[in-house]
Design a protein around this motif. Structure first.
Motif, short mmCIF file in Angstrom:
data_model
loop_
_atom_site.label_atom_id
_atom_site.label_comp_id
_atom_site.label_asym_id
_atom_site.label_seq_id
_atom_site.Cartn_x
_atom_site.Cartn_y
_atom_site.Cartn_z
N ASN A 150 0.94 -1.06 0.02
CA ASN A 150 0.19 0.08 0.11
C ASN A 150 0.67 1.27 0.07
N ARG A 208 2.35 1.60 -3.43
CA ARG A 208 1.03 2.05 -4.64
C ARG A 208 0.89 3.67 -4.62
N PHE A 224 -6.33 3.36 -15.98
CA PHE A 224 -6.69 1.99 -16.62
C PHE A 224 -7.24 2.32 -17.88
N HIS A 277 -20.48 5.37 -8.14
CA HIS A 277 -21.25 5.91 -6.78
C HIS A 277 -20.78 7.15 -6.22
N VAL A 295 -5.99 7.73 2.30
CA VAL A 295 -4.56 7.09 2.26
C VAL A 295 -3.43 8.23 2.80
N GLN A 316 -12.59 -1.99 -10.19
CA GLN A 316 -13.05 -1.30 -8.85
C GLN A 316 -11.97 -1.36 -7.80
N GLU A 320 -9.17 -2.90 -8.25
CA GLU A 320 -7.79 -2.46 -8.62
C GLU A 320 -7.39 -0.87 -8.62
N ALA A 321 -8.78 -0.23 -8.97
CA ALA A 321 -8.47 1.19 -9.03
C ALA A 321 -7.89 1.78 -7.60
N ALA A 322 -9.06 1.14 -6.61
CA ALA A 322 -8.70 1.56 -5.24
C ALA A 322 -7.32 1.18 -4.80
N ARG A 323 -7.05 -0.05 -4.93
CA ARG A 323 -5.68 -0.69 -4.60
C ARG A 323 -4.68 0.25 -5.23
N SER A 324 -4.72 0.59 -6.33
CA SER A 324 -3.63 1.28 -7.12
C SER A 324 -3.70 2.73 -6.40
N LEU A 325 -4.57 3.06 -5.91
CA LEU A 325 -4.20 4.32 -5.24
C LEU A 325 -3.74 4.18 -3.71
N GLY A 326 -3.66 3.18 -3.40
CA GLY A 326 -2.82 2.85 -2.03
C GLY A 326 -3.84 2.61 -0.97
N MET A 327 -5.20 2.21 -1.24
CA MET A 327 -6.06 1.99 -0.26
C MET A 327 -5.83 0.55 -0.01
N SER A 328 -6.15 0.35 1.44
CA SER A 328 -5.88 -1.12 2.06
C SER A 328 -7.24 -1.71 1.54
N ALA A 329 -7.16 -3.04 1.77
CA ALA A 329 -8.23 -3.91 1.33
C ALA A 329 -9.61 -3.58 2.16
N GLN A 380 -10.22 -0.34 3.37
CA GLN A 380 -10.69 0.56 2.88
C GLN A 380 -11.26 0.26 1.77
N HIS A 408 -15.11 1.67 1.46
CA HIS A 408 -15.50 2.88 0.76
C HIS A 408 -15.98 2.59 -0.89
N ILE A 409 -15.52 1.49 -1.51
CA ILE A 409 -15.65 1.30 -2.87
C ILE A 409 -16.52 0.17 -3.17
#
Lengths: 244, 320
Positions: A77, A80, A87, A95, A109, B220, B222-231, B233, B237-238
């Motif tokens: 994390n 990243r 993408f 949403h 983050v 979705q 992948e996008a969240a994780r690629s921003l550095g969000m944890s599993a 989060q 949030h997503i």
């Protein structure tokens, strides 16, 4: 900035094994724009996804800004948030309104407070040229606009590296230009970028270096001038003959 | 009036005609079996006027009566010259000042409106379903998350739970909860009933939640994780917000089912709407009327819920 050493990614299917990335050793210097091209299924997207840990590598090393991703102790994390990704399918959060798409990760983050995050988001929306859409939901935006929001979303994390996974492949032809313009601006500002694309014009104009991949292997690399005018490898010549 | 609504009118009339014919034939059928409809007996089981009589507990004499606001304070004297007083409604007063009374003679009465068994039963059903829905949702959320977890133990345990609950009848589960767990853990019938319903609903909710989570595109995450969000989060949030929006219709169906299924707890002597209905029938013999009324009450509860969910759905549709 990025260094990969003998990177391998293997998918084990039901009755076949796919060597998606098969021993790629490459490096990207700070401020460099590297474009990866190659035929479909050549492993270029998988290679890119390995760079921010979306795919776990089978063997080899990826060192990003001094951190080895293959080390089990590495907090992915943390890596990243320094590596932004855009993408093919935009993957905006449907949403959430445009501005919330950009604010969310900054707050969760980067732990920024809301006014700070919103200010940053507005600044970036301005930069990618869609400041007026901040209160819209992504579904109301055209593909080009969505992709620009996605770029702004990635930039909001202040990444050191930006990865682009075929950012224009899902766009209508007339919208490709607006996204490429944003990317060109970004490149001219000195962002380190790795771009997987089929846009040969972009590669020729913006890339510092072009990598050509086929069947999981890095076949050839070089400057755009060298690559497009006098490729060494037969495979590269064949590919260029078909796409140009 | 446009042409479309013109075309639809004959069909509406046909619909009503068919409904009318069904109703009429039911009426004719009951005529044939000589059933006397006594709908007038039903309302008192919703709300009734309860009268409590005030009697003199010994031989005595009325001392004084003072009236105020439709109520009278009656003071009376026992044979040993002790003074007592009681308050009754003026209209119900049966004595006058100075009157000699024998033990248990009535002085007057007080009356008040009380909720009848059908109302109490409906409240019980509402409370049972609300509590069971709440806990069922929590159980379902946790189990649903376990179902998609990476941990093999969590995954197997949750699917074991789902399989066991889905593979056995609710009625049997209620009996097990009441007779077995109720005895072993010493829990009351109400707790046993609510737990049985919640755990039953939880298994179905878990499957709905799991399907919802899996229906959110991988991109979705992948996008969240690629921003550095944890599993976590990413889930909060997503994925969850999108999953919950998708599963709202099946979830509504599940909770509507739960309201109806709650009628089964009447077998462990919880006086819900169904049991209240049965009790009323034993004292009125208005079998047909009461069952129709009970059905209508369930229908009211479920349609209020489905309207509520439809409203939430419309609100969430803004991002489509």
């Amino acid at each position: 900035m990025i260094k990969t050493v003998d990177l391998k990614k293997t998918f084990f299917g039901r009755n076949q094994t796919v060597y998606a990335v098969d021993g790629v050793t490459a490096n990207v210097d700070p401020g460099e724009v590297v474009v990866i091209i190659g035929p479909s299924g050549s492993g270029k997207s998988t290679f890119l996804r390995c760079l921010n840990g979306l795919e776990t590598l089978t063997s080899g090393h990826i060192v990003i800004d001094g951190t080895d991703l293959s080390d089990r102790k590495t907090d992915l994390n943390k890596v990243r948030r320094e590596v932004g990704m855009v993408f093919q399918q935009f993957n905006l959060f449907p949403h959430k309104k445009v501005i919330e798409n950009i604010v969310l990760a900054q707050m969760t983050v980067r732990k920024r407070n809301r006014p700070e995050a919103e200010e940053k988001a507005r600044m970036l929306l301005e930069k990618v040229g869609i400041a007026e859409k901040e209160q819209e939901y992504p579904s109301r935006l055209s593909g080009g606009q969505q992709q620009r929001v996605a770029i702004a979303r990635a930039l909001a994390m202040d990444p050191k590296i930006m990865l682009f996974d075929e950012p224009t492949s899902a766009l209508d032809p007339e919208m490709v230009g607006e996204v490429l313009d944003v990317m060109k601006n970004l490149a001219s500002e000195g962002m380190t970028m790795v771009v997987v694309t089929h846009e040969m014009g972009f590669a020729r104009e913006v890339a510092d270096r072009v990598l050509f991949m086929d069947q999981g292997k890095l076949v050839e690399e070089g400057t755009p001038e060298h690559f497009f005018t006098e490729p060494r490898e037969e495979r590269t010549k064949l590919f260029l003959k078909q796409v140009l | 009036m446009n042409s479309l609504s013109k075309q639809i009118w004959p069909w509406r009339i046909l619909t009503f005609a068919i409904l009318f014919i069904i109703g009429a034939s039911l009426w004719v059928a009951t005529k044939k079996i000589d059933y006397t409809w006594r709908w007038n007996r039903v309302p008192q089981y919703f709300l009734y006027h309860a009268e409590t009589f005030e009697n003199i507990p010994f031989d005595g004499r009325i001392l004084s009566i003072s009236n105020a606001n439709g109520r009278s304070t009656v003071a009376y004297l026992s044979e040993s010259d002790e003074k007592f007083s009681v308050i009754v409604e003026t209209d119900s007063l049966r004595v006058s000042e100075g009157e000699e009374l024998f033990e248990d003679d009535s002085i007057g009465s007080n009356s008040e409106w009380k909720a009848g068994p059908l109302t109490m039963g409906m409240l019980m059903t509402l409370w049972l379903s609300a509590a069971a829905s709440f806990f069922g949702l929590i159980i379902g959320l946790v189990t649903g998350l376990c179902r998609v977890s990476k941990n093999p133990t969590l995954r197997s345990l949750s699917s074991f739970y789902v399989e066991v609950i889905r593979g056995t009848p609710l009625l049997v589960q209620i009996f097990i909860f009441y007779f077995f767990l109720g005895t072993v853990l010493d829990i009351g019938r109400l707790v046993a009933g609510i737990s049985a319903l919640a755990i039953f609903a939880g298994a179905y909710v878990a499957e709905i939640i799991r399907a919802g989570i899996q229906s959110v595109p991988k991109g979705q995450t992948e996008a969240a994780r690629s921003l550095g969000m944890s599993a976590t989060q990413n889930m909060i949030h997503i994925v969850m917000p999108q999953a919950l929006k998708r599963v709202l219709p099946p979830l509504a169906g599940q909770f509507i089912s739960l309201i109806k299924d709650s009628s089964l707890v009447s077998v462990i002597a919880i006086t819900d709407l169904t049991k209240a209905g049965r009790e009323v029938i034993t004292s009125t013999f208005a079998t047909f009327e009461i069952w129709f009324t009970v059905a209508l009450l369930y229908l009211m509860l479920t349609s209020v819920l489905s309207q509520l969910i439809a409203w939430v759905e419309r609100r969430l549709a803004v991002s489509d």
